[in-house]
Write a protein that holds these residues in place. Structure first.
Motif, short mmCIF file in Angstrom:
data_model
loop_
_atom_site.label_atom_id
_atom_site.label_comp_id
_atom_site.label_asym_id
_atom_site.label_seq_id
_atom_site.Cartn_x
_atom_site.Cartn_y
_atom_site.Cartn_z
N ALA A 115 0.83 -1.20 0.00
CA ALA A 115 0.00 0.00 0.00
C ALA A 115 0.87 1.26 0.00
CB ALA A 115 -0.91 0.01 1.22
N GLY B 282 -0.27 2.76 -4.61
CA GLY B 282 -0.16 1.38 -4.21
C GLY B 282 0.69 0.58 -5.19
N ASN C 101 -2.79 -6.22 0.56
CA ASN C 101 -3.19 -4.82 0.53
C ASN C 101 -2.35 -4.04 -0.48
OD1 ASN C 101 -4.22 -2.29 1.07
ND2 ASN C 101 -3.31 -2.10 3.09
N SER D 193 -3.60 -0.83 -1.45
CA SER D 193 -4.34 0.43 -1.42
C SER D 193 -3.43 1.63 -1.69
CB SER D 193 -5.03 0.60 -0.06
OG SER D 193 -5.97 -0.43 0.17
N ALA E 15 -4.61 3.11 -6.17
CA ALA E 15 -4.27 1.79 -5.66
C ALA E 15 -3.50 1.01 -6.72
CB ALA E 15 -5.54 1.03 -5.26
N GLN F 147 -7.41 -6.04 -0.55
CA GLN F 147 -7.71 -4.64 -0.35
C GLN F 147 -7.05 -3.79 -1.44
OE1 GLN F 147 -6.23 -3.86 3.59
NE2 GLN F 147 -7.90 -4.95 4.60
N GLY F 148 -7.86 -2.90 -2.04
CA GLY F 148 -7.35 -1.99 -3.06
C GLY F 148 -8.05 -0.66 -3.02
N TYR F 149 -8.19 -0.10 -1.80
CA TYR F 149 -8.87 1.18 -1.61
C TYR F 149 -7.97 2.33 -2.05
CZ TYR F 149 -11.60 -1.80 1.55
OH TYR F 149 -12.35 -2.81 2.08
N ALA F 150 -8.59 3.46 -2.38
CA ALA F 150 -7.78 4.62 -2.78
C ALA F 150 -8.63 5.87 -2.82
CB ALA F 150 -7.15 4.38 -4.15
N GLY G 292 -9.27 2.99 -7.73
CA GLY G 292 -9.19 1.76 -6.97
C GLY G 292 -8.26 0.76 -7.64
N GLY G 293 -8.02 -0.33 -6.92
CA GLY G 293 -7.05 -1.31 -7.40
C GLY G 293 -7.57 -2.20 -8.52
#
Length: 332
Positions: free
Chosen positions: A218, A240, A260, A262, A278, A306-309, A313-314
């Motif tokens: 991340a 990320g 992860n 992110s 991400a 997890q690939g939040y941003a 996003g991821g």
């Protein structure tokens, strides 16, 4: 030149227009910008160890020192690259197994000092390599590449940490991770392949992330607000990174494991937020022939991805013989 010594600067120039009775003075430095001297770092080199027997008890150094204007991870000088095992084994045909030479790797938080009786006849040279994680952190290495004919083991209490923008690549017959690997805004690659040695069961070629295992690339969150941090330092690495898992047989992402990628964020000196995108996760199972019988691997997705941003996003790519999408976690 670096060895030139200056007594001063000719910063004033006077032009006398005698015929017209005009004298004009030019201050050259007043028209420019004065910048104090600063340090600019350069990337470190590579240490490659290629042998059938390896024992790690010495000090390996691959440090790099970033300068004042090298905080952005894209401009930061990289720490050294450490390679253990043969990254390009010679094969008679493409179907032959890879001979990476090393028997295996066991990561540890602690070192095991060698006794005074150690020599080239020691059975330790035939064992799996005990790899203390401080070789990477204290040695300053940014890139780690390990190749083995056997198993890579990362116990539950062990954290392997690469610098921001760094990379960790582990290749062997089997990979079992129960601890954590971190490379902020960097990359992590896990690969199993057909390696030299006795052929076992198909399960011997599996990549497993146990409960509590964590792969984390991340991006970082950095606050350079003048009200909070009037003298900012440290890396800026908001995007990320990538995690790539490619197995010759099964991939098991156990319940309680986390991957992860992110994105992070940077609060700039003017208090404006710059969010990072991400990264990406790719997971691929394979197939191997055991005793002339093809064995098809599977992907088990019981862990958390997890690939939040704040930005984009991821990206997620899964390659398997069959993919079933349901409303409940079942594994694939």
């Amino acid at each position: 030149p670096a060895d030139r010594v200056y007594d001063g600067f000719a910063d004033t120039y006077i032009k006398d227009y005698g015929r017209w009775g005009v004298v004009e003075t030019f201050q050259t430095l007043d028209r420019g910008e004065f910048t104090p001297g600063y340090r600019e770092g350069r990337s470190a080199g590579t240490i490659a160890i290629n042998a059938h027997g390896v024992v790690l008890d010495g000090s390996l150094q691959g440090k790099a020192t970033p300068g004042l204007f090298q905080r952005d991870v894209a401009k930061t000088p990289r720490g050294g690259t450490l390679v253990i095992g043969d990254p390009a084994p010679t094969k008679a045909t493409s179907a032959d197994p890879d001979d990476f030479r090393i028997a295996g790797f066991n990561f540890s938080n602690l070192r095991s000092p060698l006794s005074g009786a150690f020599d080239f006849s020691s059975p330790l040279l035939l064992d799996e390599v005990l790899f203390p994680t401080d070789i990477v952190t204290q040695g300053g290495f940014s890139q780690l590449q390990l190749f083995t004919n056997g198993t890579v083991n990362l116990p539950a209490d062990v954290n392997l940490a690469a610098a921001p923008g760094g990379s960790v690549a582990l290749t062997g017959r089997q990979i079992n991770l129960f601890g954590s690997i971190t490379a902020p805004a960097g990359s992590i690659a896990l690969t199993t392949t057909n390696t030299a040695g006795a052929i076992g069961a198909a399960e011997d070629y599996t990549i497993t992330l146990g409960s509590g295992a964590r792969l984390d690339t991340a991006g970082l969150w950095t606050n350079d607000s003048r009200a909070i941090n009037p003298d900012p330092s440290g890396p800026i690495a908001t995007k990320g990174g990538t995690v790539a898992i490619r197995s010759t047989y099964d991939v098991n992402l156990g319940a309680g494991s986390v991957i992860n990628v992110s994105g992070g964020g940077w609060v700039q000196p003017d208090d404006k937020l710059k969010g990072g995108d991400a990264g990406s996760i790719s997971v691929e199972s394979g197939a191997i022939v055991i005793a002339a019988v093809p064995q098809q691997g599977e992907v088990g997705l019981d862990g958390e991805l997890q690939g939040y941003a704040v930005g984009k996003g991821g990206a997620l790519a899964i390659t398997a013989p069959q993919v079933i999408i349901t409303g409940q976690a079942q594994g694939v």
